[in-house]
Motif scaffolding. Structure first.
Motif, short mmCIF file in Angstrom:
data_model
loop_
_atom_site.label_atom_id
_atom_site.label_comp_id
_atom_site.label_asym_id
_atom_site.label_seq_id
_atom_site.Cartn_x
_atom_site.Cartn_y
_atom_site.Cartn_z
N GLY A 113 32.35 43.98 11.66
CA GLY A 113 31.48 45.02 12.20
C GLY A 113 32.08 45.73 13.40
O GLY A 113 31.91 46.94 13.57
N LEU A 114 32.81 44.99 14.23
CA LEU A 114 33.38 45.58 15.44
C LEU A 114 34.50 46.56 15.15
O LEU A 114 34.86 47.37 16.01
N PHE A 115 35.07 46.52 13.96
CA PHE A 115 36.11 47.48 13.60
C PHE A 115 35.55 48.85 13.26
O PHE A 115 36.31 49.79 13.03
N ALA A 116 34.23 48.98 13.21
CA ALA A 116 33.62 50.29 13.01
C ALA A 116 33.78 51.13 14.28
O ALA A 116 34.07 50.62 15.37
N ASP A 117 33.57 52.43 14.13
CA ASP A 117 33.70 53.33 15.27
C ASP A 117 32.49 53.28 16.19
O ASP A 117 32.60 53.52 17.39
N PHE A 118 31.34 52.98 15.62
CA PHE A 118 30.11 52.81 16.39
C PHE A 118 29.47 51.50 15.97
O PHE A 118 29.46 51.16 14.77
N VAL A 119 28.92 50.78 16.92
CA VAL A 119 28.29 49.48 16.64
C VAL A 119 26.89 49.47 17.22
O VAL A 119 26.69 49.84 18.39
N ILE A 120 25.93 49.08 16.41
CA ILE A 120 24.55 48.93 16.86
C ILE A 120 24.11 47.51 16.55
O ILE A 120 24.23 47.05 15.40
N LEU A 121 23.62 46.79 17.54
CA LEU A 121 23.16 45.41 17.36
C LEU A 121 21.64 45.35 17.44
O LEU A 121 21.00 46.27 17.97
N SER A 122 21.08 44.27 16.94
CA SER A 122 19.64 44.06 17.09
C SER A 122 19.39 42.95 18.11
O SER A 122 20.16 41.99 18.20
N LYS A 123 18.34 43.10 18.86
CA LYS A 123 18.01 42.14 19.92
C LYS A 123 17.77 40.74 19.37
O LYS A 123 18.13 39.75 19.98
N THR A 172 22.25 41.88 28.08
CA THR A 172 22.21 41.55 29.51
C THR A 172 23.61 41.27 30.05
O THR A 172 23.84 41.40 31.25
N ARG A 173 24.54 40.88 29.17
CA ARG A 173 25.92 40.62 29.58
C ARG A 173 26.74 41.91 29.65
O ARG A 173 27.93 41.88 29.96
N GLY A 174 26.12 43.03 29.35
CA GLY A 174 26.78 44.31 29.50
C GLY A 174 27.62 44.76 28.32
O GLY A 174 28.51 45.59 28.47
N ILE A 175 27.33 44.22 27.12
CA ILE A 175 28.09 44.64 25.95
C ILE A 175 27.92 46.15 25.74
O ILE A 175 26.83 46.68 25.89
N PRO A 176 29.01 46.87 25.45
CA PRO A 176 28.95 48.34 25.47
C PRO A 176 28.46 48.97 24.18
O PRO A 176 28.99 49.97 23.71
N PHE A 177 27.43 48.39 23.57
CA PHE A 177 26.85 48.92 22.34
C PHE A 177 25.35 49.09 22.52
O PHE A 177 24.74 48.44 23.38
#
Length: 249
Positions: A113-123, A172-177
């Motif tokens: 997933g991280l190799f994508a250009d944009f990453v969206i995670l769920s809480k 909360t750890r500041g992940i840039p997504f």
């Protein structure tokens, strides 16, 4: 029987790849692997698309290697992860890819997933690079893409400890997504896709080529190093026992 990889046109310029191998919970089964490779090959030939949305089903995004695959690697009889290049499909896709990780991203599934250009995670979902839980070193380009995308400090922690993280904690750890409620992930992905679709395709392709050129050049060397580490670490008897007893826990 539904296809384990489903292609859907969201509109004329956006196509969605949905991974839905419910039998294997989106581990990298042969069906899922073949389906993903075929999907990206199809998209590469279509010049009308400007964006790809890659997502999973229900609470699963992608779950990494199957237990049988890992056992075969520990026996020295299985194919290497490099035989089926899932990790760089999004990186090498000519148009931007949005990984809408609405569900759990586990091991190689998270790295993919991280190799994508944009990453969206769920809480609510779990994200983990759990390779070392079984005693073998990470593959799938994880040792490269995690430091590149989330920073060396958090990447080292995730790779070395192999523990589980909820998306909310990573936020909360500041992940840039973007980290959103699960029900909001796909809406955000569609809005992002629409924004990309407003741009000329030639310009999108040219700019992506420029932005990811360094990663495309550097990744093969890192993959070779990961394979060498696998040759050492998978040979440990302890690894086979860990895969037998801990897989799926």
């Amino acid at each position: 029987m539904e296809n384990v990889v489903e292609l859907t046109e969201i509109d004329d310029a956006i196509i969605q790849i949905k991974m839905q191998d419910k039998k294997s919970k989106n581990t990298f089964s042969q069906a899922l692997t073949d389906g993903l490779i075929k999907a990206y090959k199809y998209i590469e030939k279509q010049e009308k698309y400007k964006a790809v949305i890659l997502t999973g089903y229900d609470t699963y995004f992608a779950s990494g290697g199957t237990q049988n695959q890992l056992m075969s690697l520990s026996d020295g009889s299985g194919s290497k992860f490099t035989d089926f290049d899932l990790y760089s499909l999004s990186l090498n896709c000519p148009i931007p890819v949005i990984a809408a990780m609405q569900g759990h991203g586990i091991g190689g599934g998270f790295a993919m997933g991280l190799f994508a250009d944009f990453v969206i995670l769920s809480k609510e979902s779990i994200y983990t690079t759990n390779f070392m839980k079984y005693g073998f070193t990470p593959g799938m380009g994880a040792t490269y893409i995690l430091p590149k995308k989330i920073g060396i400090t958090l990447a080292e922690e995730m790779l070395l400890t192999a523990r589980n993280y909820r998306g909310d904690e990573l936020k909360t750890r500041g992940i840039p997504f973007s980290v959103l409620r699960r029900e909001e992930v796909m809406h955000h992905a569609y809005e992002l896709g629409k924004s990309l679709a407003e741009k000329p395709r030639v310009s999108l392709v040219a700019l992506k080529d420029h932005l990811v050129a360094e990663m495309r050049n550097e990744l093969p060397k890192v993959i070779q190093q990961e394979v060498k580490m696998h040759e050492i670490t998978f040979a440990q008897p302890e690894v086979k026992e860990r895969i037998k007893t801990l897989f799926g826990q």
